[in-house]
Scaffold this motif. Structure first.
Motif, short mmCIF file in Angstrom:
data_model
loop_
_atom_site.label_atom_id
_atom_site.label_comp_id
_atom_site.label_asym_id
_atom_site.label_seq_id
_atom_site.Cartn_x
_atom_site.Cartn_y
_atom_site.Cartn_z
N GLN A 448 0.83 -1.08 -0.02
CA GLN A 448 0.09 0.18 -0.03
C GLN A 448 0.77 1.21 0.38
OE1 GLN A 448 -2.48 -0.37 3.44
NE2 GLN A 448 -3.94 -1.75 2.22
N LEU A 449 1.73 1.34 1.21
CA LEU A 449 2.87 2.57 0.93
C LEU A 449 3.63 2.66 -0.34
CD1 LEU A 449 3.94 1.84 4.62
CD2 LEU A 449 3.21 3.94 3.62
N GLN A 450 3.90 1.49 -1.04
CA GLN A 450 4.63 1.73 -2.08
C GLN A 450 3.56 2.21 -3.31
OE1 GLN A 450 6.10 -2.30 -2.73
NE2 GLN A 450 8.19 -1.72 -2.02
N SER A 451 2.58 1.64 -3.30
CA SER A 451 1.68 2.33 -4.50
C SER A 451 1.26 3.74 -4.34
CB SER A 451 0.43 1.55 -4.58
OG SER A 451 -0.24 1.72 -3.58
N SER A 452 1.19 4.10 -2.90
CA SER A 452 0.84 5.60 -2.93
C SER A 452 2.03 6.48 -3.03
CB SER A 452 0.39 5.71 -1.37
OG SER A 452 1.39 6.10 -0.33
N ALA A 456 2.16 9.68 -5.79
CA ALA A 456 2.67 10.73 -5.57
C ALA A 456 3.86 11.27 -6.39
CB ALA A 456 3.19 10.88 -4.10
N ARG A 457 4.54 10.47 -6.77
CA ARG A 457 5.82 10.73 -7.85
C ARG A 457 5.04 11.00 -9.23
NH1 ARG A 457 8.84 5.92 -6.76
NH2 ARG A 457 10.27 6.41 -5.19
N ASP A 458 4.10 10.22 -9.59
CA ASP A 458 3.37 10.62 -11.04
C ASP A 458 2.86 12.03 -11.01
OD1 ASP A 458 4.10 8.22 -11.88
OD2 ASP A 458 1.98 7.33 -11.51
N GLU A 459 2.13 12.43 -9.85
CA GLU A 459 1.56 13.68 -9.62
C GLU A 459 2.73 14.72 -9.68
OE1 GLU A 459 -0.94 13.67 -6.31
OE2 GLU A 459 -2.50 12.21 -7.39
N GLN A 460 3.67 14.53 -8.99
CA GLN A 460 4.89 15.60 -8.93
C GLN A 460 5.29 15.93 -10.35
OE1 GLN A 460 8.37 14.01 -7.80
NE2 GLN A 460 9.21 16.01 -7.23
N ARG A 461 5.57 14.43 -11.36
CA ARG A 461 6.09 14.78 -12.38
C ARG A 461 5.16 15.51 -13.51
NH1 ARG A 461 6.08 9.39 -14.02
NH2 ARG A 461 7.74 9.11 -12.10
N LEU A 462 3.81 15.18 -13.24
CA LEU A 462 2.61 16.01 -14.06
C LEU A 462 2.90 17.41 -13.64
CD1 LEU A 462 0.63 14.55 -15.82
CD2 LEU A 462 -1.05 15.24 -13.90
N LEU A 463 2.81 17.80 -12.48
CA LEU A 463 3.01 19.10 -12.10
C LEU A 463 4.06 19.99 -12.71
CD1 LEU A 463 1.11 20.93 -10.44
CD2 LEU A 463 2.43 20.60 -8.29
N ALA A 464 5.09 19.40 -12.44
CA ALA A 464 6.69 19.91 -12.99
C ALA A 464 6.56 20.17 -14.28
CB ALA A 464 7.79 18.80 -12.64
N GLN A 465 5.58 19.10 -15.14
CA GLN A 465 5.63 19.17 -16.59
C GLN A 465 4.94 20.74 -16.88
OE1 GLN A 465 4.15 15.68 -18.02
NE2 GLN A 465 6.13 14.51 -18.18
N GLN A 466 3.80 20.62 -16.13
CA GLN A 466 2.83 21.75 -16.39
C GLN A 466 3.56 23.15 -16.12
OE1 GLN A 466 -0.47 21.03 -13.70
NE2 GLN A 466 -1.38 19.70 -15.22
N VAL A 557 -4.54 21.98 -9.71
CA VAL A 557 -4.82 21.68 -8.41
C VAL A 557 -4.62 19.91 -8.07
CG1 VAL A 557 -6.57 21.25 -6.78
CG2 VAL A 557 -6.97 23.06 -8.51
N PRO A 558 -3.25 19.88 -7.58
CA PRO A 558 -2.72 18.26 -7.37
C PRO A 558 -3.69 17.80 -6.32
CG PRO A 558 -1.13 20.07 -6.30
CD PRO A 558 -2.40 20.86 -6.99
N SER A 559 -3.83 16.57 -6.58
CA SER A 559 -4.83 15.69 -5.54
C SER A 559 -3.88 15.28 -4.35
CB SER A 559 -5.21 14.37 -6.22
OG SER A 559 -4.07 13.61 -6.72
N ALA A 560 -2.58 15.26 -4.50
CA ALA A 560 -1.55 14.81 -3.42
C ALA A 560 -0.68 15.69 -3.43
CB ALA A 560 -1.41 13.55 -3.38
N PRO A 561 -0.18 16.04 -2.43
CA PRO A 561 1.24 16.94 -2.52
C PRO A 561 2.40 16.21 -3.02
CG PRO A 561 0.48 16.91 -0.14
CD PRO A 561 -0.31 15.89 -1.03
#
Ligand code: ADP
Ligand code: MG
Length: 628
Positions: A448-452, A456-466, A557-561
């Protein structure tokens, strides 16, 4: 005589000295000697005593017609003046009883010439029979033998144990080399003696009776005694013509049970009343009596032979002919196996019996050099198959690794409930189950911890791209297309190629990267930025405004920091940790950069429309675009 097993030669004490005692130290057969008093008939015949005791452990034998005395030393020597109670207390049978309660297999046997007092020592004088009713009259309490006294002591002991004990008894005789059940309900028929690996020699189909009181056990004894073969001859009016074995089986449940399925501890206490050896010529046995005497002598001879071989350290390792007689088969464990044995050697004091007495004394002296290796039943845990133990160790190791890994990610998860650990410690199967459940839980938490973390990494990558895309679009909007290293998506704002700004030129002196150049929205500290010398065309501004308005509508608006940007090798950091440790600057930075971009676009638009830019004082320092 020197004894082995414990410093003072007490086998029972050496067994009680600790766990190593339970592993089977070499323990000698304990031998005590009982000298019966001169009988009325012997005194009448004017027979002399050839024996006298010296102290409590030595017997002196005076040969008739002079000559030096011969001394024999035993565990205890009890002369004719000693009562039945004295014998019971001195012979050490209570110690055997204690060991039987702890699961040992113990044997008490009497040995000696016919009429020397073997049966009397074990069970008292022969029971009187009331002729009118045909019933046996119980032995008076003061004359009761070792058996009755041990029964009373044992039942009293069991009552005070505080643990449930099951008591059972069997009683058999070996008569003319045939085993007969003295407690059988029907007519006594010969029973076979068999052998197997776990039980050793045993009697098949022997009746074993459970009893709960001293009275019930005494009845069983009485029943057996009355059925036992005895005959009258010159040396003894009630001579036993068979070897009799009464066995008490003690099943004791230890309290509290270590395991609900734990089998009870099973001890044994066996009383053997041997038929006496006799010189057929001396006893005047004829016919059936002679047949009996021969078979008695044969089995006693086999017993003597086994004892001799057991004394020889070299031959002891090889074959001992226990199979030569039923008696030696059934005494095999007591003599050379895992049992504890007490021999009560009985002798007559009469000088007339001296040859047999000397023979008995020599025999008994040798017997006390025979050793056994007593063993109590092993604990159930020790009996677990080794496969289970290995499996348990593997699971423990896996559990330890998982806990360590999880502890790195979430220190709280490494704590275990004390109660569960205590439960798991109770038994091996419990521990296995507990470890398997624990491992399963830890595996789930870890995944569970690994998937969360991955989310979070995916979201960060997306935000940085934006953010990156926004910056690129802004630059394109301000200065037209810039050369980019490597393949890049086409700039949507490429309409009119703009002349390079001398200040913002990508080819600035020092080849500074583009993002390191002072941006056009830099604070007033940069004099060059306040008044850009280059005038933009109208179309530039129109496109810029359209694009900027379009961009300002975008919401991020990121869903997770997101996790902080770091080098690819930087280990992942959890949200909680990031905030605690001040590593959460990346998210506010990105947000601030977005906002600053929006501001800058807004001010560019205002400038394009001829509006005055907002005053410097109105600008919050946070609105300055943070560095990349
Ligand atoms: P065994 O069994 O050795 O053949 P018994 O025990 O039958 O001999 O004893 C033979 C006789 O001697 C019996 O009458 C018995 O009562 C008597 N007797 C044996 N030992 C004693 C003793 N210690 N005190 C008194 N009488 C005894
Ligand atoms: Mg007898």
């Amino acid at each position: 005589m020197e004894k082995r097993g414990s410093p003072d030669g007490d086998p029972a004490r050496s067994l009680e000295q600790g766990p190593e005692g339970l592993e089977g130290p070499e323990t000698p057969i304990q031998v005590v000697l009982r000298v019966r008093p001169m009988s009325a008939a012997e005194l009448r015949r004017g027979e002399q005593s050839a024996l006298h005791c010296s102290g409590t452990r030595t017997l002196q034998v005076s040969p008739p017609g002079g000559g030096p005395d011969v001394a024999f030393r035993f565990g205890a020597v009890l002369d004719g003046a000693r009562s039945q109670e004295d014998v019971f207390r001195a012979c050490g049978v209570r110690r055997l009883g204690e060991l039987a309660l702890r699961g040992f297999s113990c044997t008490v046997f009497t040995f000696g010439q016919t009429g020397s007092g073997k049966t009397y020592t074990l069970t008292g004088p022969p029971p009187q029979v009331r002729r009118a009713q045909g019933e046996g009259v119980p032995v008076p309490p003061n004359l009761a033998g070792i058996m009755q006294r041990t029964f009373a002591w044992l039942l009293d002991r069991v009552q005070h144990l505080g643990a449930p004990v099951t008591l059972r008894a069997s009683y058999l005789e070996i008569y003319n080399e045939q085993v007969r059940d003295l407690l059988s309900l029907g007519s006594a028929r010969p029973l076979p003696v068999r052998w197997n690996k776990t039980r050793g020699f045993y009697v098949e189909q022997l009746r074993v009776v459970e009893f709960g009181s001293l009275g019930a056990l005494m009845e069983l004894l009485q029943m057996g005694l009355s059925r036992r073969r005895s005959s009258a001859h010159t040396l003894n009016q009630a001579s036993s013509r068979s070897h009799a074995l009464l066995t008490l089986y003690i099943s004791r449940q230890t309290m509290p049970p270590a395991d609900p399925g734990e089998p009870p501890v099973g001890g044994k206490l066996c009383f053997v009343d041997l038929a006496g050896s006799e010189k057929v010529a001396a006893t005047g046995s004829r016919g059936e009596l002679m047949l009996e005497a021969n078979s008695i002598n044969r089995s006693l001879l086999a017993l003597g032979h086994c004892i001799s071989l057991l004394l020889d350290p070299q031959r002891r390792q090889s074959h001992i002919p226990f199979r030569d007689s039923k008696l030696t088969k059934l005494l095999a464990d007591s003599l050379g196996g895992r049992g504890l044995t007490l021999m009560v050697a009985c002798v007559s004091p009469s000088a007339q019996c001296l040859p047999e007495t000397l023979s008995t004394l020599r025999y008994a002296s040798r017997a006390q050099r025979v050793t056994t290796r007593p063993q109590a039943p092993k604990s159930p845990v020790a009996k677990q198959p080794p496969r289970l133990e290995i499996e348990m160790l593997q699971l423990q190791e896996e559990n330890r690794c998982l806990r360590a890994q999880l502890g790195q990610i979430d220190p709280k998860a490494s704590r275990l409930s004390g109660a569960r650990v205590a439960w798991a410690q109770r038994n091996l199967y419990g521990m296995l189950q507990e470890f398997m459940l624990e491992n399963e839980r830890l595996r789930k938490e870890k995944s569970q911890l690994q998937s969360s973390q991955a989310r979070a990494r995916d979201e960060q990558r997306l935000l940085a791209q934006q953010v990156h895309e926004l910056e690129r679009r802004l630059l394109c909007a301000c200065y037209g297309p810039q050369p980019r290293p490597g393949p890049a998506p086409p700039c949507p704002c490429v309409m009119v190629p703009a002349a390079p700004c001398p200040v913002m030129s990508p080819k600035a002196p020092g080849d500074m990267p583009l993002c390191a150049q002072p941006p056009p929205w830099a604070p007033p500290g940069n004099p060059g930025s306040a008044k850009c010398p280059r005038e933009r065309s109208h179309s530039d501004w129109t496109q810029t405004r359209v694009l900027a308005e379009m961009l300002m509508e975008e919401e991020v608006v990121p869903s997770a920091p997101p996790l902080p940007m770091g080098t690819p090798n930087t280990p992942p950091v959890l949200r909680g940790e990031e905030e605690r440790e001040g590593g959460g600057a990346a998210v506010p930075n990105l947000a601030r950069r977005l906002e600053a971009l929006r501001d800058q676009i807004g001010s560019s638009l205002r400038r394009g429309r001829g509006q005055a830019p907002p005053s410097e004082a109105a600008r919050s320092p946070s609105r300055v675009l943070p560095p990349c």
